[in-house]
Scaffold this motif. Structure first.
Motif, PDB file in Angstrom:
ATOM      1  N   GLU A  50      13.846 -12.905  -3.989  1.00 53.58           N
ATOM      2  CA  GLU A  50      14.830 -12.729  -3.600  1.00 53.58           C
ATOM      3  C   GLU A  50      15.816 -11.801  -3.315  1.00 53.58           C
ATOM      4  O   GLU A  50      16.752 -11.669  -3.601  1.00 53.58           O
ATOM      5  CB  GLU A  50      15.908 -14.413  -4.195  1.00 53.58           C
ATOM      6  N   PRO A  51      15.175 -11.047  -3.673  1.00 52.81           N
ATOM      7  CA  PRO A  51      15.369  -9.348  -3.187  1.00 52.81           C
ATOM      8  C   PRO A  51      16.504  -9.276  -2.037  1.00 52.81           C
ATOM      9  O   PRO A  51      16.072  -9.951  -0.991  1.00 52.81           O
ATOM     10  CB  PRO A  51      14.782  -8.023  -3.632  1.00 52.81           C
ATOM     11  N   PHE A  52      17.690  -8.038  -1.991  1.00 51.75           N
ATOM     12  CA  PHE A  52      18.248  -8.514  -0.903  1.00 51.75           C
ATOM     13  C   PHE A  52      17.535  -7.676   0.265  1.00 51.75           C
ATOM     14  O   PHE A  52      17.561  -8.089   1.592  1.00 51.75           O
ATOM     15  CB  PHE A  52      19.280  -7.446  -1.138  1.00 51.75           C
ATOM     16  N   HIS A  53      16.374  -6.833   0.235  1.00 52.38           N
ATOM     17  CA  HIS A  53      15.513  -5.998   1.567  1.00 52.38           C
ATOM     18  C   HIS A  53      15.350  -7.430   2.575  1.00 52.38           C
ATOM     19  O   HIS A  53      14.827  -7.643   3.470  1.00 52.38           O
ATOM     20  CB  HIS A  53      14.276  -5.258   1.104  1.00 52.38           C
ATOM     21  N   ASN A  54      14.410  -8.589   1.475  1.00 52.49           N
ATOM     22  CA  ASN A  54      13.648  -9.705   1.458  1.00 52.49           C
ATOM     23  C   ASN A  54      14.838 -10.257   2.779  1.00 52.49           C
ATOM     24  O   ASN A  54      14.102 -11.095   4.094  1.00 52.49           O
ATOM     25  CB  ASN A  54      13.155 -10.607   0.318  1.00 52.49           C
ATOM     26  N   TYR A  55      16.312 -10.622   2.116  1.00 48.60           N
ATOM     27  CA  TYR A  55      17.179 -11.305   3.366  1.00 48.60           C
ATOM     28  C   TYR A  55      17.092 -10.621   4.057  1.00 48.60           C
ATOM     29  O   TYR A  55      17.635 -11.801   5.352  1.00 48.60           O
ATOM     30  CB  TYR A  55      18.132 -11.390   2.242  1.00 48.60           C
ATOM     31  N   LEU A  56      17.017  -9.525   4.486  1.00 44.23           N
ATOM     32  CA  LEU A  56      17.554  -8.452   5.598  1.00 44.23           C
ATOM     33  C   LEU A  56      16.718  -8.483   6.545  1.00 44.23           C
ATOM     34  O   LEU A  56      16.797  -8.375   7.577  1.00 44.23           O
ATOM     35  CB  LEU A  56      17.764  -7.083   4.768  1.00 44.23           C
ATOM     36  N   ALA A  57      15.079  -8.715   5.789  1.00 46.21           N
ATOM     37  CA  ALA A  57      14.217  -9.079   6.537  1.00 46.21           C
ATOM     38  C   ALA A  57      14.218 -10.127   7.576  1.00 46.21           C
ATOM     39  O   ALA A  57      14.093 -10.741   8.561  1.00 46.21           O
ATOM     40  CB  ALA A  57      12.684  -9.023   6.160  1.00 46.21           C
ATOM     41  N   GLU A  58      14.738 -11.032   7.303  1.00 45.28           N
ATOM     42  CA  GLU A  58      15.225 -12.295   8.197  1.00 45.28           C
ATOM     43  C   GLU A  58      16.378 -12.444   8.265  1.00 45.28           C
ATOM     44  O   GLU A  58      16.063 -12.693  10.011  1.00 45.28           O
ATOM     45  CB  GLU A  58      15.433 -13.490   6.614  1.00 45.28           C
ATOM     46  N   GLU A  59      16.790 -11.790   7.972  1.00 48.29           N
ATOM     47  CA  GLU A  59      18.059 -11.765   9.110  1.00 48.29           C
ATOM     48  C   GLU A  59      18.032 -10.730  10.518  1.00 48.29           C
ATOM     49  O   GLU A  59      18.639 -11.409  11.776  1.00 48.29           O
ATOM     50  CB  GLU A  59      19.848 -10.897   8.118  1.00 48.29           C
ATOM     51  N   LEU A  60      17.143  -9.948   9.771  1.00 44.97           N
ATOM     52  CA  LEU A  60      16.885  -8.678  11.453  1.00 44.97           C
ATOM     53  C   LEU A  60      15.256  -8.700  11.288  1.00 44.97           C
ATOM     54  O   LEU A  60      15.298  -8.814  13.361  1.00 44.97           O
ATOM     55  CB  LEU A  60      16.752  -7.746  10.581  1.00 44.97           C
ATOM     56  N   ASP A  61      14.753  -9.728  11.667  1.00 43.10           N
ATOM     57  CA  ASP A  61      13.830 -10.552  12.277  1.00 43.10           C
ATOM     58  C   ASP A  61      12.405  -9.704  11.684  1.00 43.10           C
ATOM     59  O   ASP A  61      12.271  -9.418  13.298  1.00 43.10           O
ATOM     60  CB  ASP A  61      13.313 -11.096  13.413  1.00 43.10           C
ATOM     61  N   THR A  62      12.953  -8.119  10.995  1.00 48.56           N
ATOM     62  CA  THR A  62      11.978  -7.161  11.118  1.00 48.56           C
ATOM     63  C   THR A  62      11.555  -7.289   9.678  1.00 48.56           C
ATOM     64  O   THR A  62      11.710  -7.392   8.455  1.00 48.56           O
ATOM     65  CB  THR A  62      12.146  -5.912  11.630  1.00 48.56           C
ATOM     66  N   HIS A  63      10.089  -6.728  10.017  1.00 47.25           N
ATOM     67  CA  HIS A  63      10.022  -5.994   7.749  1.00 47.25           C
ATOM     68  C   HIS A  63      11.032  -5.315   7.443  1.00 47.25           C
ATOM     69  O   HIS A  63      11.501  -4.369   9.003  1.00 47.25           O
ATOM     70  CB  HIS A  63       7.912  -5.384   8.466  1.00 47.25           C
ATOM     71  N   VAL A  64      11.540  -4.886   5.866  1.00 41.74           N
ATOM     72  CA  VAL A  64      12.158  -3.824   5.725  1.00 41.74           C
ATOM     73  C   VAL A  64      11.169  -3.401   4.663  1.00 41.74           C
ATOM     74  O   VAL A  64      10.891  -4.800   3.288  1.00 41.74           O
ATOM     75  CB  VAL A  64      13.570  -4.680   5.262  1.00 41.74           C
ATOM     76  N   ALA A  65      10.801  -2.205   4.077  1.00 37.42           N
ATOM     77  CA  ALA A  65      10.514  -1.867   3.446  1.00 37.42           C
ATOM     78  C   ALA A  65      11.738  -1.450   2.130  1.00 37.42           C
ATOM     79  O   ALA A  65      12.677  -1.111   2.311  1.00 37.42           O
ATOM     80  CB  ALA A  65       9.818  -0.445   3.869  1.00 37.42           C
ATOM     81  N   GLU A  83       0.558  -1.156   0.119  1.00 33.42           N
ATOM     82  CA  GLU A  83      -0.037  -0.113  -0.061  1.00 33.42           C
ATOM     83  C   GLU A  83       0.657   1.135   0.059  1.00 33.42           C
ATOM     84  O   GLU A  83       0.632   2.339  -0.301  1.00 33.42           O
ATOM     85  CB  GLU A  83      -0.778  -0.479   1.067  1.00 33.42           C
ATOM     86  N   TYR A  84       2.002   1.278   0.151  1.00 29.57           N
ATOM     87  CA  TYR A  84       3.136   2.500   0.122  1.00 29.57           C
ATOM     88  C   TYR A  84       3.921   2.418  -1.511  1.00 29.57           C
ATOM     89  O   TYR A  84       4.889   3.517  -0.912  1.00 29.57           O
ATOM     90  CB  TYR A  84       4.176   2.269   1.428  1.00 29.57           C
ATOM     91  N   ALA A  85       3.725   1.565  -2.042  1.00 29.49           N
ATOM     92  CA  ALA A  85       4.943   1.658  -2.914  1.00 29.49           C
ATOM     93  C   ALA A  85       6.036   0.856  -2.653  1.00 29.49           C
ATOM     94  O   ALA A  85       6.796   0.628  -3.390  1.00 29.49           O
ATOM     95  CB  ALA A  85       4.185   2.440  -3.753  1.00 29.49           C
ATOM     96  N   SER A  86       5.851   0.365  -1.845  1.00 28.72           N
ATOM     97  CA  SER A  86       7.530  -0.267  -1.372  1.00 28.72           C
ATOM     98  C   SER A  86       6.833  -1.787  -2.081  1.00 28.72           C
ATOM     99  O   SER A  86       5.966  -2.340  -1.949  1.00 28.72           O
ATOM    100  CB  SER A  86       7.560  -0.312   0.086  1.00 28.72           C
ATOM    101  N   ARG A  87       7.593  -2.364  -2.752  1.00 27.34           N
ATOM    102  CA  ARG A  87       7.951  -3.849  -2.774  1.00 27.34           C
ATOM    103  C   ARG A  87       8.080  -4.484  -1.767  1.00 27.34           C
ATOM    104  O   ARG A  87       8.067  -4.349  -0.899  1.00 27.34           O
ATOM    105  CB  ARG A  87       9.362  -3.955  -2.835  1.00 27.34           C
ATOM    106  N   VAL A  88       7.183  -5.669  -1.630  1.00 30.73           N
ATOM    107  CA  VAL A  88       6.501  -6.453  -0.640  1.00 30.73           C
ATOM    108  C   VAL A  88       7.406  -6.477  -0.315  1.00 30.73           C
ATOM    109  O   VAL A  88       8.679  -7.731  -1.016  1.00 30.73           O
ATOM    110  CB  VAL A  88       5.399  -7.305  -1.295  1.00 30.73           C
ATOM    111  N   CYS A  89       7.770  -7.601   1.016  1.00 31.61           N
ATOM    112  CA  CYS A  89       8.802  -7.500   1.675  1.00 31.61           C
ATOM    113  C   CYS A  89       8.508  -9.715   2.111  1.00 31.61           C
ATOM    114  O   CYS A  89       7.208  -9.136   3.324  1.00 31.61           O
ATOM    115  CB  CYS A  89       8.985  -6.898   2.868  1.00 31.61           C
ATOM    116  N   PRO A  90       8.271 -10.536   1.678  1.00 34.35           N
ATOM    117  CA  PRO A  90       7.259 -11.649   1.888  1.00 34.35           C
ATOM    118  C   PRO A  90       8.262 -12.434   3.147  1.00 34.35           C
ATOM    119  O   PRO A  90       7.131 -12.935   3.964  1.00 34.35           O
ATOM    120  CB  PRO A  90       7.493 -13.008   1.031  1.00 34.35           C
ATOM    121  N   ALA A  91       9.064 -11.551   4.136  1.00 32.94           N
ATOM    122  CA  ALA A  91       9.478 -12.848   4.661  1.00 32.94           C
ATOM    123  C   ALA A  91       8.931 -12.348   6.361  1.00 32.94           C
ATOM    124  O   ALA A  91       8.801 -13.121   7.312  1.00 32.94           O
ATOM    125  CB  ALA A  91      10.988 -12.416   5.024  1.00 32.94           C
TER     126      ALA A  91
END
Length: 413
Positions: A123-138, A88-96
């Motif tokens: 497999e975008p980098f922000h999705n991996y980053l969300a997994e590493e930090l255990d939080t949503h990444v826009a 909804e914010y036009a950020s790429r969706v973060c499935p993680a």
């Protein structure tokens, strides 16, 4: 007399054919401009659904898009169409990880279209980053990143903001119409910043609405005046008659034309020709043609770094105002890899100087963290992709480096 007339006519005929073939070959060369104002028809304009009057283009919210990465041979099934979606914010969706307003840690990333990772699925980098930090990444991928940040952040504030840039960012901040530096990129018309008496000033886009793109020639004086590249890059690379001389001026022009013709032949035959990978050969030829651009960008860092520095200062000041932790991440592009391996980074010690100047800023030179096991830098990128888009494995490495940085800053705080 007649034989001489016949010979003369034959010579003229051959010259005309050579001119036509050369012009068509030059039209497909990425390093040569053949037309200042190519026609933009309404059908093409209709496909430009992401037009934004303020930023030139911006992903639309709640959309699903597909992109054919070209990872297939002629006649083969298109098997590598990438699907990506925006929220909804036009950020790429973060499935993680989904957004959580009560999360202890929040992170957003801003950058250019390459950092939006349009050539990979989940497999975008922000999705991996969300997994590493255990939080949503826009992930807000856009080369007008500072403008997008100031527009988007009030709606989607985060504790950390990673501004992901490349060496070509020095070129983008001097551009108004991308066609003047990336020939054929005719829909990209944007605002830019300039330095006036040491202060950053914004020049608004000369285009108010999408319809204005149909008649860019009427804005020629404004485009030529405000776009640094018209005088310094476009005109020196503009092909004129005789086109045959321009085509033959460099051996690489002929090689690129030959590889392109080979790809066209494969496409017509519906199968690959054994013995040569025309796609790979054309990619490597493109990189050789890009070498003058790389050296030119190196010169831009020597001559226009104050504007780059001023925009970083804008980021740091905005971070102070809004209360987030800013990180500038320089990521390498394929076009620079070979040159920088021999000569060092074209941006020199820029990141070290930014570290010294801004106490609250963290900088990361990702080139120092990405070392392919086979030594082939091409393996960092999507196969047969556009050259600047990283593979899933590389995105995972980038995410790990960013996660370690965010964690380290959290400990310091």
């Amino acid at each position: 007399m007649l034989p001489f007339v016949a010979i003369a006519l034959a010579v003229v005929g051959v010259a005309v054919v050579l001119e036509v073939v050369s012009h068509r070959a030059l039209e497909r060369l990425p390093s040569v401009a053949t037309e200042e104002f190519p026609e933009i028809d309404r059908a093409l304009l209709g496909k430009f659904s992401s037009f934004d009057p303020e930023l030139d283009w911006c992903p639309r919210p709640n959309r699903e898009n597909q992109k054919d990465t070209g990872d297939h041979l002629p006649g083969e099934e298109v098997r590598s169409v990438v699907t990506y979606s925006t929220d909804e914010y036009a950020s790429r969706v973060c499935p993680a990880r989904e957004r959580d307003p009560d999360a202890d840690l929040s992170v957003s990333t801003y950058g250019d279209s390459d950092r939006f990772c349009r050539e990979v699925d989940d497999e975008p980098f922000h999705n991996y980053l969300a997994e590493e930090l255990d939080t949503h990444v826009a992930n807000y991928g856009l080369d007008r990143a500072q403008m997008r940040l100031e527009r988007q952040y009030p709606e989607d504030p985060t504790d950390h903001v990673c501004m992901v840039v490349t060496a070509s960012s020095i070129a983008r901040i001097l551009s108004v119409w991308k066609h003047y530096q990336e020939f054929g990129n005719i829909l990209a018309v944007k605002p830019r910043y300039v330095l006036e008496d040491g202060e950053v000033e914004r020049l608004e886009s000369p285009v108010d609405g999408k319809e204005d793109l149909l008649d860019l020639e009427s804005k020629a004086d404004l485009l030529r005046e405000h776009d640094f590249y018209y005088d310094h890059w476009f005109e020196p690379h503009f092909a004129t008659r005789p086109y045959t001389a321009d085509l033959l001026a460099k051996n690489e022009h002929v090689r690129y034309a030959a590889y392109t013709a080979g790809k066209d032949l494969e496409r017509r035959l519906g199968r690959s020709i054994p013995g040569i990978d025309f796609d790979l050969a054309q990619t490597r030829s493109t990189l050789r043609l890009e070498r003058p651009r790389v050296r030119y960008h190196e010169w831009l860092f020597d001559t226009h770094e104050p504007l780059f520095d001023a925009l970083i200062e804008e980021l740091v000041d905005y971070a102070d105002e809004r209360g987030f932790e800013p990180t500038v991440v320089m990521v390498p592009q394929l076009r620079y890899a070979t040159y920088e391996a021999e000569h060092g980074p074209i941006y020199g010690d820029l990141l070290e100087r930014l570290d010294e100047r801004y106490e609250g800023l963290t900088t990361i030179d990702m080139a120092t963290h990405l070392s392919p096991d086979d030594g082939e830098v091409e393996s960092l990128y999507v196969e047969r992709g556009e050259g600047g888009h990283y593979s899933p494995e590389t995105n995972a490495e980038i995410a790990q480096v960013l996660a370690e940085t965010v964690d380290r800053r959290a400990v310091v705080e």
